[in-house]
Design a protein around this motif. Structure first.
Motif, PDB file in Angstrom:
ATOM      1  N   ARG A  71       0.942  -1.541  -0.258  1.00 25.00           N
ATOM      2  CA  ARG A  71      -0.242  -0.338   0.013  1.00 25.00           C
ATOM      3  C   ARG A  71       1.017   1.391   0.170  1.00 25.00           C
ATOM      4  O   ARG A  71       1.702   0.897   0.326  1.00 25.00           O
ATOM      5  CB  ARG A  71      -0.599  -0.026   1.461  1.00 25.00           C
ATOM      6  N   ASP A  72       0.282   2.316  -0.469  1.00 29.46           N
ATOM      7  CA  ASP A  72       1.189   3.590  -0.544  1.00 29.46           C
ATOM      8  C   ASP A  72       0.726   4.243   1.256  1.00 29.46           C
ATOM      9  O   ASP A  72       0.062   4.243   1.817  1.00 29.46           O
ATOM     10  CB  ASP A  72       0.636   4.657  -1.171  1.00 29.46           C
ATOM     11  N   TRP A 218       4.930  19.422 -11.958  1.00 32.03           N
ATOM     12  CA  TRP A 218       6.504  18.403 -11.788  1.00 32.03           C
ATOM     13  C   TRP A 218       5.304  17.076 -11.647  1.00 32.03           C
ATOM     14  O   TRP A 218       5.321  15.945 -12.373  1.00 32.03           O
ATOM     15  CB  TRP A 218       7.130  18.446 -11.059  1.00 32.03           C
ATOM     16  N   LEU A 219       4.564  17.267 -10.513  1.00 31.94           N
ATOM     17  CA  LEU A 219       4.233  15.971  -9.865  1.00 31.94           C
ATOM     18  C   LEU A 219       2.872  15.157 -11.183  1.00 31.94           C
ATOM     19  O   LEU A 219       2.423  13.990 -11.647  1.00 31.94           O
ATOM     20  CB  LEU A 219       2.672  15.835  -8.880  1.00 31.94           C
ATOM     21  N   PRO A 220       1.415  16.119 -11.696  1.00 27.89           N
ATOM     22  CA  PRO A 220       0.868  15.494 -12.948  1.00 27.89           C
ATOM     23  C   PRO A 220       1.781  14.495 -14.103  1.00 27.89           C
ATOM     24  O   PRO A 220       2.013  12.808 -14.831  1.00 27.89           O
ATOM     25  CB  PRO A 220      -0.021  15.717 -13.096  1.00 27.89           C
ATOM     26  N   THR A 221       3.491  14.711 -14.616  1.00 23.30           N
ATOM     27  CA  THR A 221       4.034  14.703 -15.106  1.00 23.30           C
ATOM     28  C   THR A 221       4.907  13.234 -14.472  1.00 23.30           C
ATOM     29  O   THR A 221       4.264  12.231 -16.144  1.00 23.30           O
ATOM     30  CB  THR A 221       5.255  15.803 -15.184  1.00 23.30           C
ATOM     31  N   PRO A 266       6.320  -3.909 -11.892  1.00 23.39           N
ATOM     32  CA  PRO A 266       5.948  -3.658 -10.247  1.00 23.39           C
ATOM     33  C   PRO A 266       5.144  -2.295 -10.535  1.00 23.39           C
ATOM     34  O   PRO A 266       5.588  -1.212 -11.239  1.00 23.39           O
ATOM     35  CB  PRO A 266       7.226  -2.901  -9.277  1.00 23.39           C
ATOM     36  N   ARG A 267       4.045  -1.736  -9.577  1.00 21.24           N
ATOM     37  CA  ARG A 267       3.439  -0.936  -9.283  1.00 21.24           C
ATOM     38  C   ARG A 267       4.734   0.328  -8.911  1.00 21.24           C
ATOM     39  O   ARG A 267       5.737  -0.029  -8.103  1.00 21.24           O
ATOM     40  CB  ARG A 267       2.345  -0.271  -8.748  1.00 21.24           C
ATOM     41  N   LEU A 268       4.260   1.546  -9.341  1.00 20.73           N
ATOM     42  CA  LEU A 268       5.187   3.079  -8.455  1.00 20.73           C
ATOM     43  C   LEU A 268       4.438   3.182  -6.982  1.00 20.73           C
ATOM     44  O   LEU A 268       3.583   3.378  -6.705  1.00 20.73           O
ATOM     45  CB  LEU A 268       4.774   3.891  -9.107  1.00 20.73           C
ATOM     46  N   GLN A 286      -4.993  14.580  -6.097  1.00 22.29           N
ATOM     47  CA  GLN A 286      -3.603  14.780  -7.067  1.00 22.29           C
ATOM     48  C   GLN A 286      -2.379  13.601  -7.214  1.00 22.29           C
ATOM     49  O   GLN A 286      -2.102  12.997  -8.030  1.00 22.29           O
ATOM     50  CB  GLN A 286      -2.667  16.078  -7.094  1.00 22.29           C
ATOM     51  N   LEU A 287      -2.304  12.498  -5.722  1.00 20.69           N
ATOM     52  CA  LEU A 287      -1.519  11.670  -6.156  1.00 20.69           C
ATOM     53  C   LEU A 287      -1.952  10.213  -6.516  1.00 20.69           C
ATOM     54  O   LEU A 287      -0.658   9.306  -6.773  1.00 20.69           O
ATOM     55  CB  LEU A 287      -1.236  11.843  -4.248  1.00 20.69           C
ATOM     56  N   ASN A 288      -3.504  10.678  -6.659  1.00 14.55           N
ATOM     57  CA  ASN A 288      -3.269   8.705  -7.105  1.00 14.55           C
ATOM     58  C   ASN A 288      -2.335   8.048  -6.457  1.00 14.55           C
ATOM     59  O   ASN A 288      -2.341   6.906  -6.809  1.00 14.55           O
ATOM     60  CB  ASN A 288      -2.687   8.422  -8.732  1.00 14.55           C
ATOM     61  N   LEU A 289      -3.540   8.130  -4.575  1.00 14.44           N
ATOM     62  CA  LEU A 289      -2.921   7.119  -4.154  1.00 14.44           C
ATOM     63  C   LEU A 289      -3.410   5.502  -4.552  1.00 14.44           C
ATOM     64  O   LEU A 289      -4.386   5.270  -4.493  1.00 14.44           O
ATOM     65  CB  LEU A 289      -2.794   7.109  -2.986  1.00 14.44           C
ATOM     66  N   HIS A 290      -2.728   4.543  -4.422  1.00 18.60           N
ATOM     67  CA  HIS A 290      -3.003   2.716  -4.063  1.00 18.60           C
ATOM     68  C   HIS A 290      -3.108   2.217  -2.342  1.00 18.60           C
ATOM     69  O   HIS A 290      -2.579   2.786  -2.153  1.00 18.60           O
ATOM     70  CB  HIS A 290      -2.580   1.933  -5.024  1.00 18.60           C
TER      71      HIS A 290
END
Length: 514
Positions: A71-72, A218-221, A266-268, A286-290
């Protein structure tokens, strides 16, 4: 609805309602820490670290061993509780298990000074397991950074020149990169051979500030680059399986390898941290957390260091600098940081204080208007004890860790409880004691009380300075004000001479912080 100041009228996300309370954990001796690499344990012991703090233990349990990094992680822990090592240690251990040379971990921080500090932590532990750490902050020329971050494989070096031959493949020279957003985007946009396609870990430190300011998107990129790679490999191999020691042709066609053989793609993994972590769903989205796991220290959202003592000093408005000088006299040569509300106030207050020759204390300015080399030199002198007092604005000291800071002084009352927490957190770090003094005009006392109540803290007694000390400083203060006026007029004339408008000063500061 956006989070503004201290008022939040937004719902709390479900996963934040049931946090893991790290304050219930105890410190863990290194010899009892499960799965730790012997090389890392030896390195930590040489650094004088014999045990991990609760937040470090909590993160270790969630990231190392069975079920690691499933998990993130969102980590909300007081300043000085050891958050940097909390994420650095498990990332270094995880990367050390596979001997591949790719950029696999990225740590993003809002300022150069904080990035330098975090890189020092990684530098202390990563080489022991064969990992290298890079820095991208704009401190040196971009050409120098490129030479340190990207290299040509040795087997492709050739003394002959063939104009029709394809250019040699470039690859990362580092496993871990510590960066500020502006310079990170410079490398993404223009550095040949710089890629995030192998990225496995993303750390967003001082999350609140990084989400609040755009920093060239920077984050969305970063997320778009990594998630696009993930989606392409998933679509080409739906079962997300790579046979052990089998062909990686499918992955290469997608432009991604990541160096992981015999396991799922592997996922980020993301780790976000702050002493005052936002709870605004629109910002966290915005972080798209898992499946995020929320780690926090206790039920209260805002917490001060355990051994922090807070005091308020009631001042007469026109004599506020005298109260500060008297307080500094009482504190003697103890390391202290004085906070002001702006870089301009920082410069003027520091100049004024240095006109009090009887103080016998070395006082330096630490400001975003200064060059990086000047700030680094000042910070080094402060760490060594050659400078006893640092006068600073808020922007430059969030997250900064200087051993032995005994006192924090709010010359200007902080506007928000978050600001107070980050300022006060420069002292009483890592279980040490410290004091935070706030200078207040009479009309500010009521507002300051309400501010502290947001952290359920009512223990802030009045600190008094001797009236005899104040009276003895009057004549010196009058003289110091006159000299300050002359300095300000001289500096203003110089700026006019070179054609710098007042607004350009702020623009210059923002550019230096990138």
């Amino acid at each position: 609805m956006a989070e503004k100041g201290n008022v939040e009228s937004v719902p709390v996300l479900p996963w934040m309602r049931s946090p893991v309370d790290v304050s219930l954990l105890e410190e863990c001796q290194l010899h009892r820490l499960p799965f730790i690499d012997p090389r890392l344990k030896e390195t930590l012991q040489k650094m004088g670290i014999s045990s991990l703090f609760p937040v470090q233990v909590a993160v270790w349990k969630e990231t190392i061993g069975p079920g690691s990094f499933e998990r993130d992680l969102c980590i909300n822990s007081p300043t000085g509780s050891g958050k940097t090592l909390a994420y650095a240690l498990p990332i270094v251990q995880a990367l050390s298990t596979r001997a591949v040379k790719y950029l696999r971990a990225l740590v993003v921080l809002p300022t150069r000074d904080l990035a330098l500090q975090v890189k020092d932590v990684f530098d202390a532990i990563a080489p022991s397991v064969g990992l290298s750490v890079g820095l991208a902050v704009g401190q040196s020329s971009i050409a120098d950074e490129i030479s340190n971050l990207v290299m040509r494989p040795k087997h492709q070096v050739c003394t002959c020149y063939d104009p029709e031959a394809p250019p040699p493949e470039l690859q990362s020279a580092v496993d871990i990169l510590v960066a500020t957003p502006g310079r990170l985007m410079d490398h993404i946009n223009s550095t040949k051979g710089f890629t995030l396609e192998h990225l496995c870990y993303l750390v967003v430190d001082e999350t609140d500030r990084l989400l609040r300011e755009a920093y060239q998107s920077w984050l969305p990129t970063v997320l778009r680059m990594t998630e696009a790679d993930y989606q392409s490999i998933s679509s080409s191999k739906p079962d997300c399986f790579i046979p052990l020691f089998g062909s990686l042709e499918t992955i290469r066609k997608c432009g991604v390898e990541r160096g992981f053989k015999g396991r799922c793609y592997p996922r980020l993994v993301k780790m976000v941290l702050s002493a005052t972590l936002t709870r605004d769903p629109s910002k966290l989205a915005q972080l798209n957390l898992h499946h995020p796991l929320f780690l926090t220290a206790g039920k209260r959202r805002y917490r001060f260091p355990e051994k922090l003592e807070s005091y308020k000093l009631i001042c007469e408005s026109k004599l506020k600098p005298i109260y500060l000088v008297s307080l500094l006299q009482n504190l003697g040569e103890e390391k202290s940081i004085v906070f002001t509300s702006s870089v301009e106030s920082t410069h003027r207050l520091c100049t004024l204080l240095n006109f009090f020759s009887d103080l016998n204390i070395k006082i330096k300015e630490y400001s975003g208007l200064q060059r990086q080399s000047v700030r680094s030199k000042t910070l080094k002198a402060f760490r060594k004890g050659d400078v006893q007092v640092l006068v600073s604005s808020d922007a430059m000291t969030r997250g900064m860790d200087v051993e032995g800071v005994k006192n924090v002084i709010n010359y200007d009352m902080p506007p928000y409880i978050k600001t107070y927490i980050h300022r006060a957190g420069r002292t009483a770090r890592a279980g040490q004691s410290g004091r935070c003094f706030t200078l207040l005009r009479k009309e500010e006392v009521k507002r300051f009380k309400k501010l502290l109540q947001k952290a359920d803290d009512n223990s802030c007694p009045v600190y008094s300075v001797p009236s005899s000390s104040l009276e003895s400083l009057h004549s010196t203060y009058t003289s110091a004000l006159e000299r300050l006026k002359e300095v300000v007029e001289s500096e203003t004339a110089k700026k006019r001479k070179i054609g710098m408008k007042p607004s350009q000063v702020g623009d210059q500061k923002k550019q230096r912080e990138k």
